[in-house]
Motif scaffolding. Structure first.
Motif, mmCIF file in Angstrom:
data_model
loop_
_atom_site.group_PDB
_atom_site.id
_atom_site.type_symbol
_atom_site.label_atom_id
_atom_site.label_comp_id
_atom_site.label_asym_id
_atom_site.label_seq_id
_atom_site.Cartn_x
_atom_site.Cartn_y
_atom_site.Cartn_z
ATOM 1 N N SER A 28 -6.359 -5.916 11.792
ATOM 2 C CA SER A 28 -6.721 -5.675 10.393
ATOM 3 C C SER A 28 -7.562 -4.407 10.231
ATOM 4 O O SER A 28 -7.516 -3.766 9.186
ATOM 5 N N ARG A 29 -8.330 -4.032 11.250
ATOM 6 C CA ARG A 29 -9.118 -2.794 11.163
ATOM 7 C C ARG A 29 -8.207 -1.580 11.006
ATOM 8 O O ARG A 29 -8.499 -0.662 10.247
ATOM 9 N N PRO A 56 0.817 -1.224 0.000
ATOM 10 C CA PRO A 56 0.000 0.000 0.000
ATOM 11 C C PRO A 56 0.851 1.274 0.000
ATOM 12 O O PRO A 56 0.566 2.220 -0.735
ATOM 13 N N PHE A 72 -5.187 -1.600 9.784
ATOM 14 C CA PHE A 72 -4.607 -1.682 8.451
ATOM 15 C C PHE A 72 -5.560 -1.066 7.432
ATOM 16 O O PHE A 72 -5.172 -0.220 6.621
ATOM 17 N N TRP A 73 -6.824 -1.473 7.467
ATOM 18 C CA TRP A 73 -7.801 -0.972 6.495
ATOM 19 C C TRP A 73 -8.106 0.499 6.718
ATOM 20 O O TRP A 73 -8.339 1.243 5.750
ATOM 21 N N LEU A 74 -8.094 0.964 7.950
ATOM 22 C CA LEU A 74 -8.248 2.388 8.222
ATOM 23 C C LEU A 74 -7.108 3.167 7.556
ATOM 24 O O LEU A 74 -7.336 4.216 6.933
ATOM 25 N N CYS A 75 -5.913 2.648 7.677
ATOM 26 C CA CYS A 75 -4.748 3.283 7.063
ATOM 27 C C CYS A 75 -4.884 3.294 5.538
ATOM 28 O O CYS A 75 -4.623 4.313 4.893
ATOM 29 N N VAL A 76 -5.299 2.197 4.968
ATOM 30 C CA VAL A 76 -5.465 2.123 3.508
ATOM 31 C C VAL A 76 -6.552 3.095 3.043
ATOM 32 O O VAL A 76 -6.362 3.829 2.066
ATOM 33 N N ILE A 77 -7.672 3.126 3.731
ATOM 34 C CA ILE A 77 -8.787 3.996 3.326
ATOM 35 C C ILE A 77 -8.420 5.469 3.490
ATOM 36 O O ILE A 77 -8.597 6.282 2.577
ATOM 37 N N THR A 104 -5.824 6.447 0.984
ATOM 38 C CA THR A 104 -6.425 6.594 -0.341
ATOM 39 C C THR A 104 -7.119 7.949 -0.470
ATOM 40 O O THR A 104 -7.009 8.622 -1.501
#
Length: 150
Positions: free
Chosen positions: A72-73, A11, A75-80, A83
């Motif tokens: 994982s939450r 990412p 991780f996805w917070l960071c990705v979102i 983005t």
């Protein structure tokens, strides 16, 4: 999240590639746009150290300096959130490409600074946090000074 952290930060690498695209386009169309009007060697050197440190730490996870996402939450917070920051960066480049305004200077220096700091904190990357703490104030200061210099 996992005991094993990948060496390559996919990412982070994608974020870097995307934010570099408008910079390469701008550099090819307006090479004089990257010539700094404001000169301060110490701040310029610190900015470059911080910039390249951030680039390296966004692209790769240096063993012993990255503790990874707690779950994982995060991780996805960071990705979102990353983005959203990258999209905002590209949108500002698109609409303010030819305008040398304080808004553009601040936006295009603050957004990557926040991206680096946020990714460093979320991924618990000690070096990324350190390099972004060096890069952010220097990059923002240089951007403001270059925009407001006559």
């Amino acid at each position: 999240m996992s005991d094993k952290i990948s060496f390559l930060n996919i990412p982070g690498l994608i974020f870097l590639i995307i934010i570099m695209i408008p910079n390469f386009i701008y550099a090819s169309k307006c090479p004089e746009g990257f010539l700094g009007k404001w000169k301060n060697k110490v701040v310029e050197i610190l900015e470059q150290v911080g910039r390249f440190g951030c680039f390296i730490c966004m692209a790769v996870n240096i063993p012993g300096t990255v503790y990874g996402f707690e779950n994982s939450r995060l991780f996805w917070l960071c990705v979102i959130f990353g983005t959203i920051l990258v999209a905002a960066y590209c949108i500002i480049w698109y609409f303010w490409f030819w305008k040398n305004t304080l808004f553009r200077a601040l936006s295009l220096s603050i957004l990557p600074s926040v991206l680096f700091i946020f990714c460093g904190i979320m991924s618990r990357s000690i070096l990324l946090i350190v390099f972004s703490a060096i890069f952010a104030p220097c990059h923002i200061l240089i951007s403001i000074k270059n925009c407001t210099q006559n």
